[in-house]
Scaffold this motif. Structure first.
Motif, PDB file in Angstrom:
ATOM      1  N   ILE A  99      65.483  63.933  65.418  1.00 53.26           N
ATOM      2  CA  ILE A  99      65.239  64.757  63.815  1.00 53.26           C
ATOM      3  C   ILE A  99      64.727  65.907  64.307  1.00 53.26           C
ATOM      4  CG2 ILE A  99      64.323  64.157  61.492  1.00 53.26           C
ATOM      5  CD1 ILE A  99      66.268  61.847  62.359  1.00 53.26           C
ATOM      6  N   THR A 529      62.902  57.273  57.918  1.00 53.18           N
ATOM      7  CA  THR A 529      64.067  57.959  57.979  1.00 53.18           C
ATOM      8  C   THR A 529      65.225  58.124  57.155  1.00 53.18           C
ATOM      9  OG1 THR A 529      63.686  59.016  60.687  1.00 53.18           O
ATOM     10  CG2 THR A 529      65.991  59.750  59.208  1.00 53.18           C
ATOM     11  N   ILE A 534      68.755  61.733  56.932  1.00 52.77           N
ATOM     12  CA  ILE A 534      69.867  62.034  57.789  1.00 52.77           C
ATOM     13  C   ILE A 534      70.790  61.982  57.900  1.00 52.77           C
ATOM     14  CG2 ILE A 534      70.868  59.774  57.822  1.00 52.77           C
ATOM     15  CD1 ILE A 534      69.311  61.338  60.854  1.00 52.77           C
ATOM     16  N   TRP A 554      70.577  57.635  64.876  1.00 49.33           N
ATOM     17  CA  TRP A 554      70.120  56.398  63.932  1.00 49.33           C
ATOM     18  C   TRP A 554      70.154  55.291  63.468  1.00 49.33           C
ATOM     19  CZ3 TRP A 554      71.678  56.015  58.923  1.00 49.33           C
ATOM     20  CH2 TRP A 554      71.113  55.949  57.541  1.00 49.33           C
TER      21      TRP A 554
END
Length: 631
Positions: A99, A529, A534, A554
């Motif tokens: 990330i 997240t 994302i 993710w």
């Protein structure tokens, strides 16, 4: 500070903002249509403190694998080996975080050399060694990926002269003073680093002959200010103006101020703590945090995030009290990231210093931290359900930069057969969509104003562009114990588009109760997240594949499945205002209860005699009971 002029010269753009003129790079292949990159230089991201040294005139900064042989992997009587806990933490994986890497790529796209600020904290070994440039991380060595390493933290020097500090610190600060590099303010990675391989720690009884390098006693390593180095961060691209806005600086020179509170706030975790009761008298939390802490009064960052354990810090030291102690600091730095270390382990495993066992232990610490961070209380008030969320951390809840992290309340109403008859804050684990319109979502929303929109040719408003954001649109995150509006305004962390009273460290939300509901299941969730963030990383990243890779991980690891912080059930029924004892009628017993309880009714606990919910039991509550007397 609106745009006054904009013209094109030889494929470049020339923009004037106030009295500042700078060249804007033209669009690049793959960029969003017509987005312009701000032309910052490394000088724009300069901060005092120890500076990068590509010639390595100071002693080599060792990789953390060097520490493993003595400080990890010995199990036996102690399950809290420092290296094992650290390597499965976000500190140990800060440079491998997918990330973060995707965010750095976008920062570099948005502002030339923008990754400089990010690398300084996340990969200090590379930064100190002069490998942070180019800021696309292409010059990193494999060992740089250790992130915030043992060898960096234990060579950090207190930037504030103190007679209790090692005498060696005096010369280090004097050398920096000659170059006007001693940090005046806290935060923004303005760290001072010992050029010699001399380690520092808080203990005064370490066996020097058991260690290959000298060890100095450093009180700074028990101070919250050490954590402030990278947990109080501002964007030096912008400077605070008298009207409260943040103006783009002239490029090619140092920021007009090195005071982080005069720049655009990115995160204020340390300052939030500094303006809470935790930083003054401390808060008695009765074992909620702190492990074997002798008093249970939490004061420092370390008290909660490096709790005392009955453990040994070193495998090689055979003599008590050096091996097993009651107060060995756990080096796990547990926070609120619920999935990234799992993804790194699945991709790299032992190459990242990870094993399934280490990651499983780290996950348990994170979820325990989240469960302890808050409490929830429920109360039916007629046709409404009141849900109160209470913050027991030393900072806002949640804290940090708003990179997709959020907390919300989910309410599920059930009928007599246990069937769902209504829901607020529904989350779909398949699509990762959260219904936000009918519940309370605790988060900070930032973005940029007209000036930045004009400079970049991006639409004004809320945004995930970390390095371009210069405006806080809203912030309803719950303050810590000891909160005051004046204190938080001083550190530029006040609530925005929301209100908290001085002293308030909880928040209430009212939900309508369906007529056929007999029970409510209420849950406070936290997500690391969000889908929105994302997707931003995936869709905005046009120069590398880091955004696509982060999105893939993710998806593969549960789409950052929300974590339960609190969950409670309340039975619902006919509700009579003034029925203090809940026996289905309002009578003399209720009047006596109110009279006997006259006086303050301080939150966060609900006081049943406080009928009108104004934090005091008085004549207003007595009148509310009398109005329904006999019903």
């Amino acid at each position: 500070m609106g745009k006054q002029a904009l013209s094109a010269i030889g494929g470049l753009s020339l923009a004037t903002f106030g009295c500042v003129t700078f060249v804007l790079a033209g669009p690049r292949d793959g960029d969003p249509p017509n987005q312009r990159q701000l032309p910052a230089t490394l000088e724009d991201f300069f901060h005092p403190g120890t500076q990068p040294d590509p010639t390595l005139s100071f002693d080599q900064i060792l990789p953390s694998s060097n520490c493993r042989s003595c400080h990890g992997g010995y199990d036996g009587e102690s399950p809290y080996e420092p290296w094992d806990a650290w390597t499965a933490s976000m500190m140990g994986q800060s440079a491998r975080d997918p990330i973060w890497k995707a965010a750095v790529a976008i920062a570099n796209q948005d502002v030339a050399n923008g990754g400089e600020s990010c690398i300084r904290c996340h990969v200090p070994r590379a930064w100190l060694s002069g490998r942070s440039t180019p800021t696309d991380m292409s010059a990193f060595e494999e060992d740089d990926l250790d992130g915030v390493t043992c060898h960096v933290c234990h060579r950090i020097v207190d930037p504030i002269a103190d007679p209790d500090n090692p005498i060696e610190d005096t010369q280090i600060l004097a050398d920096l003073e000659l170059m006007d590099l001693v940090p005046e303010f806290t935060g923004n990675a303005q760290y001072v680093f010992d050029p010699m391989d001399t380690r520092r720690g808080p203990r005064d009884d370490i066996a020097q002959n058991m260690h290959p390098a000298p060890i100095l006693v450093s009180p700074h390593h028990r101070e919250s200010q050490m954590c402030a180095t990278c947990h109080d961060v501002s964007n030096p691209v912008f400077t605070l103006q008298p009207d409260g806005s943040h103006a783009i600086n002239a490029f090619g020179e140092e920021s007009p101020t090195q005071n982080p509170h005069g720049m655009m706030p990115e995160q204020r975790t340390y300052s939030e703590w500094l303006n809470s009761t935790f930083a003054t008298t401390g808060v008695q939390l009765d074992g909620r945090f702190g492990g074997n802490h002798p008093t249970g009064v939490m004061k420092s960052c370390q008290d909660c995030h490096m709790p005392d354990r009955f453990a040994g810090a070193c495998f090689a030291s055979p003599f008590p009290p050096f091996f097993l102690r009651e107060d060995t600091a756990e080096h796990a730095f547990a926070g609120a990231n619920t999935w990234v270390v799992n993804a790194i382990n699945a991709e790299l495993g032992f190459a990242a210093g990870l094993t399934d066992e280490l990651v499983e232990a780290a996950n348990a610490r994170v979820f325990t931290m989240l469960e302890n961070a808050s409490d929830m209380m429920l109360r039916q008030e007629g046709s409404m359900l009141r849900a109160r969320v209470i913050n027991y951390t030393g900072h806002k809840l949640p804290t940090g930069y708003p990179e997709g992290r959020r907390m919300w309340i989910n309410v599920r109403y059930l009928d007599g057969e246990g069937l769902l008859v209504g829901e607020h804050g529904a989350y779909d684990p398949v699509s990762a969509d959260l219904t936000t319109s009918d519940t309370k979502v605790y988060q900070m929303k930032v973005g940029f104003d007209t000036a930045v929109a004009d400079a970049t040719n991006l639409p004004e408003g809320e945004s995930f562009h970390l390095i371009l954001n210069n405006k806080v649109f809203s912030d309803n995150r719950i303050p810590p114990i000891g909160f005051t509006n004046a204190g938080f305004e001083t550190i530029r962390a006040e609530p925005v588009a929301y209100t908290y009273e001085d002293g308030q460290y909880w928040d209430d939300t009212l939900y309508p109760v369906p007529k056929n509901a007999v029970q409510a299941v209420v849950t406070t969730y936290y997500q690391t997240t969000s889908k929105e963030y994302i997707e931003f990383l995936r869709d905005t990243n046009t120069t590398t594949t880091d955004g696509d890779y982060a999105y893939q991980l993710w998806e593969e690891h549960g789409k950052s499945m929300p974590a339960v912080m609190d969950a409670k059930v309340i039975d619902l029924g006919e509700f009579l205002t003034g029925d203090i004892n809940g026996n289905g009628m309002v009578n003399i017993d209720d009047i006596v209860r109110v009279i006997n309880a006259f006086g303050p009714c301080p939150p966060p606990e609900f006081c049943p005699e406080d009928v009108v919910i104004n934090e005091v039991v008085n004549i207003d509550d007595l009148l509310a009971v009398l109005n329904n007397f006999g019903i």
